[in-house]
Design a protein around this motif. Sequence first.
Motif, PDB file in Angstrom:
ATOM      1  N   LYS A  64      -9.261  26.533  37.028  1.00  0.00           N
ATOM      2  CA  LYS A  64      -8.441  25.344  37.224  1.00  0.00           C
ATOM      3  C   LYS A  64      -9.111  24.144  36.569  1.00  0.00           C
ATOM      4  N   THR A  65      -8.394  23.074  36.462  1.00  0.00           N
ATOM      5  CA  THR A  65      -8.781  21.793  35.838  1.00  0.00           C
ATOM      6  C   THR A  65      -9.166  21.994  34.388  1.00  0.00           C
ATOM      7  N   LYS A  66     -10.391  21.635  34.031  1.00  0.00           N
ATOM      8  CA  LYS A  66     -10.767  21.652  32.621  1.00  0.00           C
ATOM      9  C   LYS A  66     -12.090  22.379  32.443  1.00  0.00           C
ATOM     10  N   VAL A  67     -12.145  23.176  31.386  1.00  0.00           N
ATOM     11  CA  VAL A  67     -13.363  23.872  31.012  1.00  0.00           C
ATOM     12  C   VAL A  67     -13.615  23.582  29.539  1.00  0.00           C
ATOM     13  N   THR A  68     -14.860  23.338  29.191  1.00  0.00           N
ATOM     14  CA  THR A  68     -15.212  23.078  27.792  1.00  0.00           C
ATOM     15  C   THR A  68     -16.429  23.902  27.422  1.00  0.00           C
ATOM     16  N   ASN A  69     -16.377  24.508  26.230  1.00  0.00           N
ATOM     17  CA  ASN A  69     -17.574  25.146  25.695  1.00  0.00           C
ATOM     18  C   ASN A  69     -17.761  24.668  24.259  1.00  0.00           C
ATOM     19  N   GLU A  70     -18.599  25.341  23.510  1.00  0.00           N
ATOM     20  CA  GLU A  70     -18.962  24.843  22.180  1.00  0.00           C
ATOM     21  C   GLU A  70     -17.831  24.981  21.163  1.00  0.00           C
ATOM     22  N   LYS A  92       0.421  27.324  36.421  1.00  0.00           N
ATOM     23  CA  LYS A  92       1.485  28.103  35.782  1.00  0.00           C
ATOM     24  C   LYS A  92       1.455  28.004  34.269  1.00  0.00           C
ATOM     25  N   SER A  93       0.544  27.215  33.754  1.00  0.00           N
ATOM     26  CA  SER A  93       0.387  27.130  32.306  1.00  0.00           C
ATOM     27  C   SER A  93      -1.057  26.762  32.004  1.00  0.00           C
ATOM     28  N   SER A  94      -1.418  26.879  30.755  1.00  0.00           N
ATOM     29  CA  SER A  94      -2.739  26.429  30.321  1.00  0.00           C
ATOM     30  C   SER A  94      -2.629  26.002  28.863  1.00  0.00           C
ATOM     31  N   THR A  95      -3.520  25.112  28.456  1.00  0.00           N
ATOM     32  CA  THR A  95      -3.522  24.630  27.075  1.00  0.00           C
ATOM     33  C   THR A  95      -4.895  24.811  26.481  1.00  0.00           C
ATOM     34  N   LEU A  96      -4.936  25.560  25.396  1.00  0.00           N
ATOM     35  CA  LEU A  96      -6.164  25.731  24.623  1.00  0.00           C
ATOM     36  C   LEU A  96      -6.235  24.605  23.606  1.00  0.00           C
ATOM     37  N   SER A  97      -7.343  23.890  23.581  1.00  0.00           N
ATOM     38  CA  SER A  97      -7.514  22.789  22.641  1.00  0.00           C
ATOM     39  C   SER A  97      -8.667  23.100  21.699  1.00  0.00           C
ATOM     40  N   LEU A  98      -8.368  23.082  20.396  1.00  0.00           N
ATOM     41  CA  LEU A  98      -9.384  23.306  19.363  1.00  0.00           C
ATOM     42  C   LEU A  98      -9.616  21.982  18.648  1.00  0.00           C
ATOM     43  N   PRO A  99     -10.792  21.394  18.805  1.00  0.00           N
ATOM     44  CA  PRO A  99     -11.038  20.089  18.180  1.00  0.00           C
ATOM     45  C   PRO A  99     -11.384  20.244  16.705  1.00  0.00           C
ATOM     46  N   ARG A 100     -10.821  19.394  15.889  1.00  0.00           N
ATOM     47  CA  ARG A 100     -11.199  19.323  14.473  1.00  0.00           C
ATOM     48  C   ARG A 100     -11.246  20.706  13.817  1.00  0.00           C
ATOM     49  N   VAL A 101     -10.093  21.334  13.704  1.00  0.00           N
ATOM     50  CA  VAL A 101     -10.042  22.692  13.169  1.00  0.00           C
ATOM     51  C   VAL A 101     -10.447  22.717  11.698  1.00  0.00           C
ATOM     52  N   SER A 102     -10.951  23.886  11.301  1.00  0.00           N
ATOM     53  CA  SER A 102     -11.299  24.127   9.908  1.00  0.00           C
ATOM     54  C   SER A 102     -10.516  25.351   9.425  1.00  0.00           C
ATOM     55  N   LEU A 103     -10.607  25.628   8.133  1.00  0.00           N
ATOM     56  CA  LEU A 103      -9.875  26.764   7.567  1.00  0.00           C
ATOM     57  C   LEU A 103     -10.242  28.070   8.277  1.00  0.00           C
ATOM     58  N   SER A 104     -11.481  28.174   8.722  1.00  0.00           N
ATOM     59  CA  SER A 104     -11.957  29.398   9.367  1.00  0.00           C
ATOM     60  C   SER A 104     -11.362  29.611  10.763  1.00  0.00           C
ATOM     61  N   ASP A 105     -10.650  28.631  11.278  1.00  0.00           N
ATOM     62  CA  ASP A 105      -9.975  28.780  12.566  1.00  0.00           C
ATOM     63  C   ASP A 105      -8.604  29.436  12.423  1.00  0.00           C
ATOM     64  N   THR A 106      -8.196  29.717  11.199  1.00  0.00           N
ATOM     65  CA  THR A 106      -6.943  30.430  10.971  1.00  0.00           C
ATOM     66  C   THR A 106      -7.061  31.824  11.581  1.00  0.00           C
ATOM     67  N   ALA A 107      -6.216  32.099  12.557  1.00  0.00           N
ATOM     68  CA  ALA A 107      -6.324  33.337  13.324  1.00  0.00           C
ATOM     69  C   ALA A 107      -5.129  33.408  14.270  1.00  0.00           C
ATOM     70  N   VAL A 108      -5.080  34.499  15.033  1.00  0.00           N
ATOM     71  CA  VAL A 108      -4.080  34.618  16.095  1.00  0.00           C
ATOM     72  C   VAL A 108      -4.784  34.373  17.423  1.00  0.00           C
ATOM     73  N   TYR A 109      -4.178  33.547  18.268  1.00  0.00           N
ATOM     74  CA  TYR A 109      -4.760  33.184  19.550  1.00  0.00           C
ATOM     75  C   TYR A 109      -3.886  33.732  20.675  1.00  0.00           C
ATOM     76  N   TYR A 110      -4.526  34.429  21.597  1.00  0.00           N
ATOM     77  CA  TYR A 110      -3.816  35.065  22.705  1.00  0.00           C
ATOM     78  C   TYR A 110      -4.295  34.504  24.038  1.00  0.00           C
ATOM     79  N   CYS A 111      -3.350  34.240  24.937  1.00  0.00           N
ATOM     80  CA  CYS A 111      -3.739  34.059  26.330  1.00  0.00           C
ATOM     81  C   CYS A 111      -3.435  35.376  27.034  1.00  0.00           C
ATOM     82  N   LEU A 112      -4.186  35.626  28.054  1.00  0.00           N
ATOM     83  CA  LEU A 112      -4.171  36.944  28.669  1.00  0.00           C
ATOM     84  C   LEU A 112      -3.857  36.828  30.154  1.00  0.00           C
TER      85      LEU A 112
END
Lengths: 110, 116
Positions: free
Chosen positions: A52-58, A69-89
């Motif tokens: 719950k609330t907020k979690v941050t890692n590197e 009932k929902s969650s939001t993944l936040s990617l700061p300052r993306v780069s080309l190498s972040d091109t991928a498929v992201y799944y919530c589970l």
Amino acid sequence: LAKTTQPISMDSYEGQEVNITCSHNNIATNDYITWYQQFPSQGPRFIIQGYKTKVTNEVASLFIPADRKSSTLSLPRVSLSDTAVYYCLSRTSGTYKYIFGTGTRLKVLA
Amino acid sequence: GAGVSQSPSNKVTEKGKDVELRCDPISGHTALYWYRQSLGQGLEFLIYFQGNSAPDKSGLPSDRFSAERTGGSVSTLTIQRTQQEDSAVYLCASSLGTISGANVLTFGAGSRLTVL
């Protein structure tokens, strides 16, 4: 059966912040919310997990509202190498049956 | 081992032949999972094990598919009389299998199966 819903695809530019939201209306009371990243020809890789609330890692932050009932993944300052498929589970309550949603295909443009 | 190991990494077989795919999970992980991923698609749940027991086999596509796990460690996914639609990457994952719901699945690199 637990089910997640997320956007099929997103485009972004390098240096921008990207937010991907997943809805998981039937999440079990004691279950954590977990996000994975998958590159072509590789298995999914764990990114971040929270309850719950907020979690941050590197690499990312995860925002979870009080109703969970929902969650939001936040990617700061993306780069080309972040091109991928992201799944919530999500997990079927009382089991270890983890179901992947359709995933969000993120394309980062130069 | 340090990670989840799968073998073979690539398998090409003829239609109608049987294949066995092997997964060696991380030492100490009690839960083991098999998923299938067709080209450009998401991950399809097949089966999971808690110890040597498979409580839910509902994800197996047909009775040609079976899986077993022995000694709470290595698992084998067997596909009998392979069909062309079985062509996919078969991914194995393992986790500590904690009750708390904070499981993290660690995946292997997958076994790519091509049925001619």
